[in-house]
Design a protein around this motif. Structure first.
Motif, PDB file in Angstrom:
ATOM      1  N   GLU A  84      34.324  45.405  99.512  1.00  0.00           N
ATOM      2  CA  GLU A  84      35.946  45.400 100.516  1.00  0.00           C
ATOM      3  C   GLU A  84      36.324  43.729 100.130  1.00  0.00           C
ATOM      4  N   SER A  85      35.281  43.213 100.209  1.00  0.00           N
ATOM      5  CA  SER A  85      34.825  41.601  99.450  1.00  0.00           C
ATOM      6  C   SER A  85      34.279  40.899  98.779  1.00  0.00           C
ATOM      7  N   SER A 145      40.664  42.188  91.540  1.00  0.00           N
ATOM      8  CA  SER A 145      41.412  42.275  92.164  1.00  0.00           C
ATOM      9  C   SER A 145      43.085  43.681  92.282  1.00  0.00           C
ATOM     10  N   VAL A 179      39.269  44.730  97.362  1.00  0.00           N
ATOM     11  CA  VAL A 179      39.634  43.956  97.743  1.00  0.00           C
ATOM     12  C   VAL A 179      39.313  42.986  97.295  1.00  0.00           C
ATOM     13  N   LYS A 180      38.937  42.053  98.169  1.00  0.00           N
ATOM     14  CA  LYS A 180      39.168  41.021  98.565  1.00  0.00           C
ATOM     15  C   LYS A 180      38.501  40.081  97.817  1.00  0.00           C
ATOM     16  N   CYS A 181      38.898  39.098  96.782  1.00  0.00           N
ATOM     17  CA  CYS A 181      37.868  38.508  95.555  1.00  0.00           C
ATOM     18  C   CYS A 181      38.617  37.392  95.792  1.00  0.00           C
ATOM     19  N   THR A 182      37.191  35.883  95.373  1.00  0.00           N
ATOM     20  CA  THR A 182      37.422  34.613  95.559  1.00  0.00           C
ATOM     21  C   THR A 182      36.369  34.194  94.507  1.00  0.00           C
ATOM     22  N   ASP A 233      45.077  38.318  97.737  1.00  0.00           N
ATOM     23  CA  ASP A 233      43.253  38.817  97.915  1.00  0.00           C
ATOM     24  C   ASP A 233      43.057  38.357  96.521  1.00  0.00           C
ATOM     25  N   ALA A 284      29.910  37.567 101.563  1.00  0.00           N
ATOM     26  CA  ALA A 284      31.222  38.741 100.747  1.00  0.00           C
ATOM     27  C   ALA A 284      30.192  40.210 100.757  1.00  0.00           C
TER      28      ALA A 284
END
Length: 358
Positions: free
Chosen positions: A195-196, A212, A218-221, A237, A252
């Motif tokens: 999910e991340s 993304s 899916v949360k992306c960093t 996102d 994450a």
């Protein structure tokens, strides 16, 4: 081992052929590709919609008559090297030879989705020869990289002080990420239950954006140097974080390391992986680190693939004090960083996707 006097003439000539091939191609192999890009030859052939004759190409480029023979020589060498294809036109009575793009030169067409022209511009640079000319001095300088010896700074320090080179580096990495995105399209199973995700050293976010888009849940960093991400705008996102992977990594479900670890020594990689493990702690079965790197396997890889991996190993060792690793070396590194298991899957011809679990 045979001495010169013991060698047969045929063996001597074979050695001469091998030696001269490398001596004469020392600069030409790279610079002929750079020449092709600078003149826009891949773009011209691409836009021509069909193989192009020497006469047509010379006319478009407005080549002086005195240079036509030499240009023909360069094109013929590029064809022999696999960057052009010579096509015979039996219906053309005046000129029976034309040039078409190959899979390799298709990747050098500018402003296309999968263009690697920025990577070629970064790697085929006249200043690169000056860096490698210090190889003898580097050999005797304890713990210094070739960048340290030649430029007085490591690669990251040099990029931090040279905005033009830093921009070129980021464009090159982004172009390579486009290729990785093609490979990752067939890897839906990698992101199941995730999910991340944090893309460590993710640059301008090319790979994170692709993830993304493909996986809206899916949360992306993206974590990278502050100067890389400071002017980038995120979305709900996708967000950018300036920071140091040696200090900490945002929490994450998964952490992505694409072409990161080969830049660093085992000691540095252990620290990075420990921070990755901390970032996914408490995530249960979802928590994992995704590594995209080469895995040296001389016993099973094709000769050409092994050659590329060994070439990259030399570059990483000399330029960054890093290295390419065998499966045994990867396993040792994962265990020392506190991970329990891993799984290696093929990704591209020379890169593997490694999932490691706490």
């Amino acid at each position: 081992m045979a001495s010169n006097n013991d060698l047969k003439a045929s063996e001597m000539f074979e050695g001469l052929l091998h030696l001269y091939k490398h001596l004469h191609s020392y600069a030409l192999d790279g610079m002929s590709i750079r020449w092709m890009i600078e003149l826009g030859i891949p773009d011209i052939i691409h836009n021509h919609d069909q193989p192009i004759t020497l006469t047509e190409l010379v006319s478009i480029l407005q080549i002086p008559p005195t240079k036509v023979r030499a240009v023909h020589s360069l094109l013929r060498y590029l064809a022999h090297s696999g960057f052009l294809e010579i096509v015979r036109d039996h219906h053309n009575t005046e000129e029976k030879e034309a040039y078409a793009l190959t899979a390799a030169s298709q990747l050098l067409v500018k402003d296309t989705h999968l263009s690697l022209a920025p990577m070629a511009e970064l790697l085929i640079n006249p200043s690169g020869g000056l860096v490698w000319s210090h190889l003898k001095k580097w050999t005797y300088e304890d713990d210094l990289t070739l960048f340290d010896v030649s430029l007085g700074s490591n690669a990251w320090g040099f990029l931090g002080k040279n905005q033009e080179k830093n921009n070129l580096f980021n464009k090159a990495m982004a172009s390579d990420s486009q290729m990785m995105n093609v490979a990752l399209r067939g890897c839906n199973w990698v992101f199941e239950g995730v999910e991340s995700i944090v893309d460590v050293g993710g640059g301008t976010g090319t790979t994170a954006k692709a993830i993304s888009d493909a996986f809206p849940n899916v949360k992306c960093t993206v974590l990278d140097r502050q100067q890389v991400v400071e002017n980038l705008s995120g979305t709900n996102d996708l967000k950018y974080v300036g920071g140091d992977m040696f200090e900490s990594i945002p929490k994450a479900d998964a952490v992505l390391l694409k072409w990161v670890l080969h830049n660093w020594s085992d000691k540095d990689c252990k620290k990075i992986l420990e921070n990755c493990k901390e970032a996914i702690s408490g995530k249960g079965k979802r928590g994992k680190v995704i590594v995209i790197e080469s895995v040296i396997n001389e016993g099973q890889d094709e000769h050409g693939i092994t050659g590329l991996k060994l070439l990259m190993d030399v570059k990483m060792s000399c330029l960054f004090n890093g290295k390419e690793r065998s499966e045994e070396e990867w396993k040792k590194l994962f265990v020392e960083a506190g991970f329990q298991s891993y799984k290696i899957s093929p990704l591209t011809g020379h890169l593997s996707l490694i999932q490691i679990y706490p």
